[in-house]
Design a protein around this motif. Structure first.
Motif, PDB file in Angstrom:
ATOM      1  N   GLU A   1      29.356  61.831  40.779  1.00 58.12           N
ATOM      2  CA  GLU A   1      30.345  61.091  41.614  1.00 58.12           C
ATOM      3  C   GLU A   1      30.208  59.717  41.594  1.00 58.12           C
ATOM      4  OE1 GLU A   1      26.679  62.769  43.840  1.00 58.12           O
ATOM      5  OE2 GLU A   1      28.127  63.118  42.236  1.00 58.12           O
ATOM      6  N   ALA A   2      29.351  59.435  40.691  1.00 62.31           N
ATOM      7  CA  ALA A   2      29.323  57.514  40.345  1.00 62.31           C
ATOM      8  C   ALA A   2      30.734  56.936  40.535  1.00 62.31           C
ATOM      9  CB  ALA A   2      28.421  57.282  39.466  1.00 62.31           C
ATOM     10  N   LYS A   3      30.729  55.850  41.098  1.00 62.38           N
ATOM     11  CA  LYS A   3      31.944  55.335  41.318  1.00 62.38           C
ATOM     12  C   LYS A   3      32.617  54.718  39.981  1.00 62.38           C
ATOM     13  CE  LYS A   3      31.390  53.740  45.920  1.00 62.38           C
ATOM     14  NZ  LYS A   3      30.171  53.130  46.184  1.00 62.38           N
ATOM     15  N   GLU A   4      33.879  54.620  39.975  1.00 56.70           N
ATOM     16  CA  GLU A   4      34.319  54.210  38.650  1.00 56.70           C
ATOM     17  C   GLU A   4      33.978  52.778  38.590  1.00 56.70           C
ATOM     18  OE1 GLU A   4      38.393  54.387  37.585  1.00 56.70           O
ATOM     19  OE2 GLU A   4      38.461  56.514  37.698  1.00 56.70           O
ATOM     20  N   MET A   5      33.990  52.026  37.572  1.00 55.78           N
ATOM     21  CA  MET A   5      33.894  50.740  37.411  1.00 55.78           C
ATOM     22  C   MET A   5      34.859  49.908  37.826  1.00 55.78           C
ATOM     23  SD  MET A   5      33.265  48.099  34.152  1.00 55.78           S
ATOM     24  CE  MET A   5      34.796  47.567  34.087  1.00 55.78           C
ATOM     25  N   ASN A   6      34.332  48.764  38.842  1.00 55.91           N
ATOM     26  CA  ASN A   6      35.356  48.226  39.473  1.00 55.91           C
ATOM     27  C   ASN A   6      35.828  46.847  38.394  1.00 55.91           C
ATOM     28  OD1 ASN A   6      36.891  46.125  41.028  1.00 55.91           O
ATOM     29  ND2 ASN A   6      35.458  46.455  42.826  1.00 55.91           N
ATOM     30  N   GLY A   7      36.872  47.006  37.586  1.00 55.72           N
ATOM     31  CA  GLY A   7      37.414  46.377  36.741  1.00 55.72           C
ATOM     32  C   GLY A   7      37.810  44.770  37.293  1.00 55.72           C
ATOM     33  N   LYS A   8      38.462  45.002  38.339  1.00 52.24           N
ATOM     34  CA  LYS A   8      38.731  43.741  39.139  1.00 52.24           C
ATOM     35  C   LYS A   8      37.708  42.712  39.690  1.00 52.24           C
ATOM     36  CE  LYS A   8      43.160  45.116  41.556  1.00 52.24           C
ATOM     37  NZ  LYS A   8      43.830  45.485  42.541  1.00 52.24           N
ATOM     38  N   ALA A   9      36.609  43.458  39.998  1.00 54.48           N
ATOM     39  CA  ALA A   9      35.494  42.724  40.362  1.00 54.48           C
ATOM     40  C   ALA A   9      34.884  41.838  39.115  1.00 54.48           C
ATOM     41  CB  ALA A   9      34.060  43.485  40.865  1.00 54.48           C
ATOM     42  N   PHE A  10      34.805  42.545  37.822  1.00 58.22           N
ATOM     43  CA  PHE A  10      34.300  41.600  36.536  1.00 58.22           C
ATOM     44  C   PHE A  10      35.330  40.741  36.211  1.00 58.22           C
ATOM     45  CE2 PHE A  10      31.726  45.611  35.695  1.00 58.22           C
ATOM     46  CZ  PHE A  10      30.438  45.044  35.636  1.00 58.22           C
ATOM     47  N   THR A  11      36.676  41.104  36.293  1.00 56.24           N
ATOM     48  CA  THR A  11      37.697  39.951  35.891  1.00 56.24           C
ATOM     49  C   THR A  11      37.305  38.836  36.845  1.00 56.24           C
ATOM     50  OG1 THR A  11      39.159  41.861  35.426  1.00 56.24           O
ATOM     51  CG2 THR A  11      40.201  39.676  35.474  1.00 56.24           C
ATOM     52  N   ARG A  12      37.309  39.078  38.192  1.00 65.08           N
ATOM     53  CA  ARG A  12      37.022  37.899  39.181  1.00 65.08           C
ATOM     54  C   ARG A  12      35.738  37.208  38.798  1.00 65.08           C
ATOM     55  NH1 ARG A  12      38.177  34.392  41.979  1.00 65.08           N
ATOM     56  NH2 ARG A  12      37.463  33.905  44.251  1.00 65.08           N
ATOM     57  N   LEU A  13      34.796  38.108  38.606  1.00 67.22           N
ATOM     58  CA  LEU A  13      33.555  37.101  38.124  1.00 67.22           C
ATOM     59  C   LEU A  13      33.425  36.559  37.000  1.00 67.22           C
ATOM     60  CD1 LEU A  13      30.292  37.184  38.505  1.00 67.22           C
ATOM     61  CD2 LEU A  13      30.005  39.061  36.880  1.00 67.22           C
ATOM     62  N   LYS A  14      34.314  36.928  35.954  1.00 68.19           N
ATOM     63  CA  LYS A  14      34.719  36.211  34.756  1.00 68.19           C
ATOM     64  C   LYS A  14      35.105  34.916  35.011  1.00 68.19           C
ATOM     65  CE  LYS A  14      36.181  36.777  30.196  1.00 68.19           C
ATOM     66  NZ  LYS A  14      37.698  37.337  29.599  1.00 68.19           N
ATOM     67  N   SER A  15      36.259  35.029  36.022  1.00 70.03           N
ATOM     68  CA  SER A  15      37.007  33.564  36.046  1.00 70.03           C
ATOM     69  C   SER A  15      36.248  32.650  36.922  1.00 70.03           C
ATOM     70  CB  SER A  15      38.239  33.789  36.632  1.00 70.03           C
ATOM     71  OG  SER A  15      38.153  34.303  38.127  1.00 70.03           O
ATOM     72  N   ILE A  16      35.292  33.161  37.727  1.00 67.00           N
ATOM     73  CA  ILE A  16      34.484  32.520  38.514  1.00 67.00           C
ATOM     74  C   ILE A  16      33.364  31.669  37.592  1.00 67.00           C
ATOM     75  CG2 ILE A  16      32.469  32.169  40.277  1.00 67.00           C
ATOM     76  CD1 ILE A  16      33.819  34.531  41.610  1.00 67.00           C
ATOM     77  N   LYS A  17      33.053  32.479  36.570  1.00 67.81           N
ATOM     78  CA  LYS A  17      31.984  31.977  35.666  1.00 67.81           C
ATOM     79  C   LYS A  17      32.512  30.715  34.530  1.00 67.81           C
ATOM     80  CE  LYS A  17      29.508  35.659  34.187  1.00 67.81           C
ATOM     81  NZ  LYS A  17      28.631  36.403  33.231  1.00 67.81           N
ATOM     82  N   GLU A  18      33.817  31.016  34.329  1.00 66.21           N
ATOM     83  CA  GLU A  18      34.717  30.283  33.528  1.00 66.21           C
ATOM     84  C   GLU A  18      34.883  28.818  34.484  1.00 66.21           C
ATOM     85  OE1 GLU A  18      36.988  33.425  30.612  1.00 66.21           O
ATOM     86  OE2 GLU A  18      37.989  32.518  32.441  1.00 66.21           O
ATOM     87  N   SER A  19      34.959  29.085  35.599  1.00 64.10           N
ATOM     88  CA  SER A  19      35.332  27.649  36.190  1.00 64.10           C
ATOM     89  C   SER A  19      34.086  27.065  36.624  1.00 64.10           C
ATOM     90  CB  SER A  19      36.088  27.976  37.702  1.00 64.10           C
ATOM     91  OG  SER A  19      35.498  28.923  38.505  1.00 64.10           O
ATOM     92  N   LEU A  20      33.014  27.546  36.777  1.00 66.00           N
ATOM     93  CA  LEU A  20      31.725  26.910  36.707  1.00 66.00           C
ATOM     94  C   LEU A  20      31.371  26.328  35.555  1.00 66.00           C
ATOM     95  CD1 LEU A  20      29.631  29.325  38.972  1.00 66.00           C
ATOM     96  CD2 LEU A  20      30.273  27.181  39.615  1.00 66.00           C
ATOM     97  N   PHE A  21      31.388  27.079  34.481  1.00 63.80           N
ATOM     98  CA  PHE A  21      30.846  26.786  33.265  1.00 63.80           C
ATOM     99  C   PHE A  21      31.502  26.045  32.226  1.00 63.80           C
ATOM    100  CE2 PHE A  21      27.638  30.471  34.270  1.00 63.80           C
ATOM    101  CZ  PHE A  21      26.573  29.496  34.952  1.00 63.80           C
ATOM    102  N   LEU A  22      32.778  26.326  32.320  1.00 58.71           N
ATOM    103  CA  LEU A  22      33.529  25.599  31.025  1.00 58.71           C
ATOM    104  C   LEU A  22      34.089  24.150  31.587  1.00 58.71           C
ATOM    105  CD1 LEU A  22      35.891  28.695  29.816  1.00 58.71           C
ATOM    106  CD2 LEU A  22      33.832  27.632  28.801  1.00 58.71           C
ATOM    107  N   LYS A  23      33.847  23.479  30.768  1.00 57.41           N
ATOM    108  CA  LYS A  23      34.398  21.879  30.952  1.00 57.41           C
ATOM    109  C   LYS A  23      35.919  21.733  31.121  1.00 57.41           C
ATOM    110  CE  LYS A  23      30.264  19.911  28.889  1.00 57.41           C
ATOM    111  NZ  LYS A  23      29.586  20.437  27.775  1.00 57.41           N
ATOM    112  N   LYS A  24      36.281  21.050  31.950  1.00 59.50           N
ATOM    113  CA  LYS A  24      37.614  21.162  32.037  1.00 59.50           C
ATOM    114  C   LYS A  24      38.140  20.180  31.073  1.00 59.50           C
ATOM    115  CE  LYS A  24      38.394  22.517  36.497  1.00 59.50           C
ATOM    116  NZ  LYS A  24      36.934  22.500  37.072  1.00 59.50           N
ATOM    117  N   LYS A  25      39.539  20.576  30.324  1.00 56.69           N
ATOM    118  CA  LYS A  25      39.871  19.933  29.051  1.00 56.69           C
ATOM    119  C   LYS A  25      40.622  18.476  29.727  1.00 56.69           C
ATOM    120  CE  LYS A  25      39.510  22.937  25.725  1.00 56.69           C
ATOM    121  NZ  LYS A  25      39.698  24.184  25.644  1.00 56.69           N
TER     122      LYS A  25
END
Ligand SMILES: CC(C)(COP(=O)(O)OP(=O)(O)OC[C@H]1O[C@@H](n2cnc3c(N)ncnc32)[C@H](O)[C@@H]1OP(=O)(O)O)[C@@H](O)C(=O)NCCC(=O)NCCS
Length: 204
Positions: A180-204
């Motif tokens: 009964e383990a929950k399905e992976m929350n794809g939206k949470a991962f996508t959001r996490l990735k975009s947060i990391k990108e805005s934190l770590f990637l230098k703005k062009k």
């Protein structure tokens, strides 16, 4: 479609594998560790790689790497040729390499780092959990592989604590994932990735 444990007779596919990995990284615009045909040939020859062939045509690939004196293994370099995507082939290759890893290295923890949602989904279904990098191998040779990734400066800046990739770990010693383990929350991962990108990637 044939999924086989690769050997020396498959060396001819090494260039194709490298090119497909490099082209896909360009299309995705994400970082990836670069591999040479010689490196791929070593993987093909040591009984630690799965190759998917459609007749004679290369369709997919993934290999096992051993780290930290066999305490950890990684299932790396997953690639499905564009002509064969979206048909469940990556899932089959990952399941096969996962079984091979468990068979050959029964005491090792299996891990991977990825920015790909598809890979996270597949790993999650196999019983991997997202973890911080501190729970993965500290074998410097593994992390050296990141040097050819275009995001390597982020890993350096964070003293190897985090990067755009998410670490995922399968520990055979911890309790099996329940039905009964929950399905992976794809939206949470996508959001996490975009947060990391805005934190770590230098703005062009
Ligand atoms: C990522 C990749 C391996 C997926 O291969 P594939 O054979 O098309 O994947 P599958 O058909 O087995 O799909 C597995 C799951 O991922 C999902 N998925 C596939 N591609 C996806 C994408 N681009 N984004 C989000 N989810 C995706 C599928 O819907 C499926 O989920 P489901 O079981 O819930 O339906 C392939 O696109 C590829 O080689 N990409 C380039 C290399 C790469 O990104 N490698 C991973 C590096 S860590």
């Amino acid at each position: 479609m044939n999924l086989i444990v690769a050997n020396e007779s498959h060396f001819k596919y090494a260039q194709d594998i490298c090119d497909t990995i490099a082209d896909s990284a360009k299309v995705r615009g994400t970082g990836i560790a670069k591999r040479t045909p010689e490196y791929i040939q070593r993987k093909l020859s040591n009984g630690n790689a799965i190759l998917a062939l459609d007749g004679e045509k290369f369709a997919g690939f993934c290999y096992i790497e051993v780290w930290g004196h066999e305490k950890f293994v990684a299932n790396s370099g997953l690639i499905v040729h564009p002509d064969y995507r979206g048909q469940g082939l990556a899932k089959k290759i990952k399941a096969k390499i996962f079984d091979l890893s468990r068979e050959k290295f029964p005491d090792a923890k299996i891990f991977g780092i990825t920015t790909g949602l598809a890979v996270m989904k597949i790993n999650y279904e196999l019983g991997y959990k997202p973890v911080t990098f501190s729970e993965l191998t500290d074998d410097p040779e593994f992390w050296k592989g990141c040097q050819t990734c275009k995001n390597f400066d982020i890993l350096t800046r964070t003293e190897q604590k985090m990067c755009l990739c998410t670490g995922m770990l399968y520990d055979g010693n911890t309790k099996k994932k329940t039905e009964e383990a929950k399905e992976m929350n794809g939206k949470a991962f996508t959001r996490l990735k975009s947060i990391k990108e805005s934190l770590f990637l230098k703005k062009k």
